[in-house]
Design a protein around this motif. Structure first.
Motif, mmCIF file in Angstrom:
data_model
loop_
_atom_site.group_PDB
_atom_site.id
_atom_site.type_symbol
_atom_site.label_atom_id
_atom_site.label_comp_id
_atom_site.label_asym_id
_atom_site.label_seq_id
_atom_site.Cartn_x
_atom_site.Cartn_y
_atom_site.Cartn_z
ATOM 1 N N THR A 136 31.407 -35.642 57.064
ATOM 2 C CA THR A 136 30.886 -36.913 56.557
ATOM 3 C C THR A 136 30.298 -36.721 55.154
ATOM 4 N N ALA A 137 29.582 -35.608 55.005
ATOM 5 C CA ALA A 137 28.920 -35.352 53.722
ATOM 6 C C ALA A 137 29.918 -35.210 52.575
ATOM 7 N N ILE A 138 31.095 -34.666 52.878
ATOM 8 C CA ILE A 138 32.090 -34.486 51.809
ATOM 9 C C ILE A 138 33.058 -35.671 51.733
ATOM 10 N N GLY A 139 32.702 -36.723 52.456
ATOM 11 C CA GLY A 139 33.478 -37.953 52.335
ATOM 12 C C GLY A 139 34.737 -38.006 53.171
ATOM 13 N N HIS A 140 34.795 -37.178 54.210
ATOM 14 C CA HIS A 140 35.990 -37.185 55.072
ATOM 15 C C HIS A 140 35.606 -37.588 56.493
ATOM 16 N N ASP A 141 35.044 -38.758 56.576
ATOM 17 C CA ASP A 141 34.652 -39.294 57.879
ATOM 18 C C ASP A 141 35.844 -39.372 58.836
ATOM 19 N N ASP A 142 37.003 -39.598 58.257
ATOM 20 C CA ASP A 142 38.213 -39.748 59.076
ATOM 21 C C ASP A 142 38.649 -38.420 59.704
ATOM 22 N N TRP A 143 38.096 -37.310 59.245
ATOM 23 C CA TRP A 143 38.447 -36.014 59.830
ATOM 24 C C TRP A 143 37.541 -35.651 61.008
ATOM 25 N N ARG A 144 36.517 -36.449 61.227
ATOM 26 C CA ARG A 144 35.603 -36.146 62.335
ATOM 27 C C ARG A 144 36.374 -36.143 63.659
ATOM 28 N N GLN A 145 36.001 -35.211 64.509
ATOM 29 C CA GLN A 145 36.657 -35.082 65.808
ATOM 30 C C GLN A 145 35.602 -34.889 66.892
ATOM 31 N N VAL A 146 35.987 -35.235 68.104
ATOM 32 C CA VAL A 146 35.187 -34.793 69.250
ATOM 33 C C VAL A 146 35.793 -33.441 69.629
ATOM 34 N N TRP A 147 35.361 -32.414 68.935
ATOM 35 C CA TRP A 147 36.059 -31.127 68.994
ATOM 36 C C TRP A 147 36.228 -30.589 70.405
ATOM 37 N N LEU A 148 35.199 -30.748 71.217
ATOM 38 C CA LEU A 148 35.284 -30.217 72.588
ATOM 39 C C LEU A 148 35.740 -31.278 73.588
ATOM 40 N N GLY A 149 35.964 -32.483 73.128
ATOM 41 C CA GLY A 149 36.378 -33.551 74.034
ATOM 42 C C GLY A 149 37.815 -33.982 73.824
ATOM 43 N N ASP A 150 38.478 -33.338 72.891
ATOM 44 C CA ASP A 150 39.871 -33.680 72.599
ATOM 45 C C ASP A 150 40.756 -32.509 73.035
ATOM 46 N N PRO A 151 41.712 -32.755 73.926
ATOM 47 C CA PRO A 151 42.544 -31.651 74.420
ATOM 48 C C PRO A 151 43.280 -30.900 73.305
ATOM 49 N N SER A 152 43.512 -31.566 72.184
ATOM 50 C CA SER A 152 44.270 -30.895 71.125
ATOM 51 C C SER A 152 43.395 -29.934 70.316
ATOM 52 N N THR A 153 42.102 -30.045 70.427
ATOM 53 C CA THR A 153 41.222 -29.169 69.640
ATOM 54 C C THR A 153 40.292 -28.300 70.487
ATOM 55 N N ALA A 154 40.088 -28.669 71.736
ATOM 56 C CA ALA A 154 39.050 -28.000 72.538
ATOM 57 C C ALA A 154 39.315 -26.507 72.711
ATOM 58 N N LEU A 155 40.556 -26.158 73.070
ATOM 59 C CA LEU A 155 40.859 -24.737 73.310
ATOM 60 C C LEU A 155 40.735 -23.930 72.016
ATOM 61 N N LEU A 156 41.255 -24.495 70.943
ATOM 62 C CA LEU A 156 41.169 -23.809 69.654
ATOM 63 C C LEU A 156 39.704 -23.630 69.239
ATOM 64 N N ALA A 157 38.901 -24.655 69.513
ATOM 65 C CA ALA A 157 37.483 -24.582 69.153
ATOM 66 C C ALA A 157 36.800 -23.419 69.874
ATOM 67 N N ILE A 158 37.156 -23.210 71.117
ATOM 68 C CA ILE A 158 36.570 -22.091 71.866
ATOM 69 C C ILE A 158 37.093 -20.756 71.336
ATOM 70 N N CYS A 159 38.380 -20.730 70.982
ATOM 71 C CA CYS A 159 38.952 -19.493 70.430
ATOM 72 C C CYS A 159 38.216 -19.083 69.148
ATOM 73 N N VAL A 160 37.869 -20.054 68.339
ATOM 74 C CA VAL A 160 37.152 -19.769 67.094
ATOM 75 C C VAL A 160 35.798 -19.131 67.403
ATOM 76 N N VAL A 161 35.118 -19.667 68.389
ATOM 77 C CA VAL A 161 33.812 -19.102 68.766
ATOM 78 C C VAL A 161 33.997 -17.678 69.280
ATOM 79 N N SER A 162 35.023 -17.489 70.090
ATOM 80 C CA SER A 162 35.293 -16.159 70.620
ATOM 81 C C SER A 162 35.561 -15.182 69.475
ATOM 82 N N GLY A 163 36.339 -15.628 68.489
ATOM 83 C CA GLY A 163 36.608 -14.796 67.319
ATOM 84 C C GLY A 163 35.343 -14.484 66.553
#
Lengths: 293, 439
Positions: A136-163
């Motif tokens: 939001t701060a950089i003006g990309h409100d449209d890129w906001r996601q429910v990272w852990l609530g969207d099946p397309s991003t949730a697994l990847l989001a956890i992988c990033v944390v694991s990494g």
């Protein structure tokens, strides 16, 4: 030297064998036995033959857990092992004060996993989370996601944390390996005009290849043991998008109280893990030149 | 189980101090146990220990049990009461199972009526206490309806304890007033209200469905309203398809909320306690959750004015005045050697004095007179009346069949998360339910 009694070797290994039998052997036998039963944990145990295994192979969610686990393995091989390798290369560069970086990269390994999971849940939060706030701060409100609530991003989001956690762990392993590379070899290469990049790719990498293979095996088998990150961050959701074998097992045994079925799922998972490990060892090349330890 | 507010701890402590003596000395409300074989009721009998297991409902309620323990031990010399209080999730998942199968199993344990009670009875852990609950110790303490789900084949296996409305829509009174809104009575009015709130830049409804039961509860209620209680229960029990047109119509309502942005888009990623916090912070106008919100509101936002309304009426063959609620109770272990002495304790829990203590601690006892002489939150009293006067009390799916409910709730989560259409989600749930082994 020959033992004074033919019983001496047995007496020496006896405690270890007894301990192994108690903590591994008996639970393993018990789990295998339970896998052929229907049992809630409190009712009378009923033998049902192979029904649990037949059910497991027809269980959509259970099959899906393996897909997720192998995606997780693929992602963490890059985000943990490869990144850890790269970090080790960076912190082993001669002449740099790298101790601070080594400690910094290793700190996540020392933090409790549940704390990390909760922390990252807030980072990923839709409401006031660090990532969405930044977007939001950089003006990309449209890129906001429910990272852990969207099946397309949730697994990847956890992988990033694991990494983020384990890259430091693998860095430490590789760093130790790179430190064992003979200095004379590196000095000679430098005298021949080799750059730090040359030293890394042409000397260090080949010499720690064996260690890389061990690290990859650790990463693969460790992935099957993952649980806490997934359970705390998503509980396998949304819509089973981050369901892995262990979260499904816990749900089956402790929520649904299907201990017999859970035992069968455990047995299948054990076979898969052992099979994967054996396959990996089989595929390892044995003609490399490793650092001698 | 709901957590309870700190204030109730203080109130409960004061009430406990004044009532403990009454309880201990009171002999008219609970007669001496009849089972002499248990060794109960006689000061000269061999000492016995009664073990009572439960999940923690918060310090206020735990404190009441401690008070009752002291009163019980004073009233029955030679008896010791041991309270086994576990963290609630632990108790409900592995705690109670481990206790029941241990060598030193509890004599009395907290449980839920319906499917879980039936399982305990099937497994041999439920004592038939029909004679006792019809005896003088419990005379006049409960309406017959309180035993719903606690009777199998005419035999009673549980003493009722507390009741909760599992889902209503809580609303922020200030927000409603500022936007000229009043609680809706029909589903169309509800949608119009949501549209108006959204237009005003307010998130109409927030929920935290990470654990799937919050929206699952709403889905349970919608399903009953759409197809009727019998058909809904049959679908959850696997006796009727989960993907019938009526059930799909119920889930269409969830889809409407999701499609129009009337519910927070993070619904499936948010834990229920964080959704509660968002509501209490005024980040949304409404929250769909049960009666235990009152405890959180009193603790976290005591000045916030909140009200509630039941599920609005809609087109459907169900009872449009139904209430989604659950009751809880205590079972006596069939393997206990001290069944009569255990029942004595449950009689004390259900007594007039015991009810007052629990009501003051924030619980809604299922006795006939839970709030007489007790200063309780008006919403608590009102919700208790709503539940007790409900023409149909709808049971959340996970209190009917845990495994099938998991699929049902999963389908609801997929729809509210915008991941699947109602038809697809319920088709998939039905497919998985059909793959389950026959019980």
């Amino acid at each position: 030297m020959r033992p004074s009694s033919r019983w001496t070797p047995y007496l020496l290994v006896g405690p270890a064998v007894a301990f192994f039998t108690f903590v591994v052997g008996l639970p393993l036998i018990g789990t295998i036995a339970l896998s052929f039963t229907k049992w809630s944990g409190t009712n009378r145990i009923k033998f049902i033959g192979l029904d649990n295994f037949v059910r497991a192979f027809h269980d959509d969610v259970y099959r899906l857990t393996y897909v997720h686990t192998f995606i997780y393995i693929a992602a963490t091989l890059v985000l943990e092992v490869a990144v850890g390798f790269g970090l080790a290369g960076l912190v082993s560069v001669q002449g740099k004060r790298t101790a601070w970086y080594r400690v910094t990269f290793f700190i996540p390994v020392m933090l409790p996993m549940v704390v990390i999971a909760v922390l990252w849940s807030f980072i990923y939060s839709d409401d006031g989370g660090l990532i969405n706030s930044f977007l939001t701060a950089i003006g990309h409100d449209d890129w906001r996601q429910v990272w852990l609530g969207d099946p397309s991003t949730a697994l990847l989001a956890i992988c990033v944390v694991s990494g983020w956690i384990y890259a430091g762990f693998y860095m430490a392993i590789f760093y130790a390996g790179m430190q064992r590379v003979p200095q004379s070899l590196l000095e000679a290469a430098r005298l021949d005009g080799a750059s730090e990049a040359d030293l890394f790719f042409k000397i260090k990498v080949p010499l720690v290849r064996g260690m890389t293979e061990v690290a990859a095996l650790l990463c693969i088998t460790g992935a099957f043991q993952s649980f806490d990150l997934f359970y705390v961050m998503t509980k396998g959701g949304p819509d089973h998008a981050t369901e892995i074998v262990t979260t499904y097992l816990v749900s089956t045994v402790f929520v649904d109280h299907e201990v017999g079925y859970g035992a069968a799922l455990s047995v299948v998972m054990s076979v898969v893990v052992i099979g994967t490990g054996l396959l990996y060892v089989k595929l390892r090349r044995g003609d490399g030149v490793d650092v001698e330890y | 189980m709901p957590r309870l507010r700190p204030m109730t701890s203080i109130l409960a402590a004061i009430a406990a101090a004044s009532l403990a003596v009454t309880l201990a000395g009171c002999s008219s409300g609970s007669s001496a146990p009849a089972d002499s074989a248990s060794g109960s009721g006689s000061a000269s009998a061999a000492p016995i220990t009664i073990r009572v297991a439960m999940g923690s409902t918060g310090p206020a309620v735990d404190g009441v049990f401690t008070t009752l323990k002291a009163a019980y031990e004073k009233k029955y010399p030679g008896r010791t009461l041991e309270l086994i209080v576990q963290e609630n999730d632990t108790y409900e998942t592995i705690g109670l199972n481990n206790l029941l199968t241990s060598r030193n199993a509890p004599d009395v344990y907290f449980e839920r009526p319906g499917a879980r009670l039936a399982t305990r009875v099937d497994d041999g852990y439920g004592a038939d206490i029909t004679e006792a609950v019809n005896g003088p110790e419990f005379a006049g303490r409960f309406d017959a309806a309180a035993y719903s789900g606690m009777v199998i084949d005419g035999k009673t296996y549980m003493v009722p304890w507390s009741g909760d409305v599992t889902n209503v829509f809580w609303y922020n009174k200030a927000m409603f007033t500022a936007n000229g809104l009043t609680p809706p009575t029909t589903w169309d009015e509800f949608l119009a209200l949501c549209a108006k709130l959204k237009a005003a830049g307010i998130t109409p409804l927030v929920d935290g469905n990470k654990d799937k039961w919050t929206v699952g509860s709403i889905a349970s209620h919608l399903a009953e309203r759409s197809v009727g209680n019998d058909a809904y229960v049959a679908a959850i029990k696997g006796e009727a398809p989960m993907n019938s047109p009526g059930m799909v119509a119920a889930f269409d309502k969830l889809k409407t909320l999701a499609d129009n942005g009337y519910i927070n888009r993070s619904v499936d990623a948010l834990p229920d306690d964080q959704a509660t916090t968002q509501f209490l912070l005024g980040k949304a106008a409404m929250l769909g959750i049960g009666s235990w919100l009152i405890s959180d509101q009193t603790a976290q936002a005591p000045t916030l004015q909140i009200g509630y309304f039941n599920m609005p009426t809609m087109d459907g063959s169900g009872d449009q005045q139904s209430v989604l609620g659950v009751s809880t109770g205590y079972m006596v272990n069939a393997n206990s050697e001290n069944i009569a002495a255990s029942i004595d304790f449950l009689a004390m829990v259900s007594s007039v004095e015991g009810s007052k203590l629990f009501a003051a601690a924030g619980i809604t006892p299922m006795t006939v007179d839970p709030f007489v002489g007790v200063t309780a939150d008006p919403n608590t009293v009102s919700l208790a009346a709503l539940l007790s006067s409900a023409s149909t009390k709808v049971t959340p799916a996970d209190n009917i069949d845990v495994k099938r409910a998991d699929e049902f709730y999963g389908a609801a989560a997929a729809v509210i998360g915008g991941l699947k259409s109602p038809q697809d989600a319920l088709d998939e749930a039905q497919h998985r339910v059909e793959a389950l082994p026959k019980s």
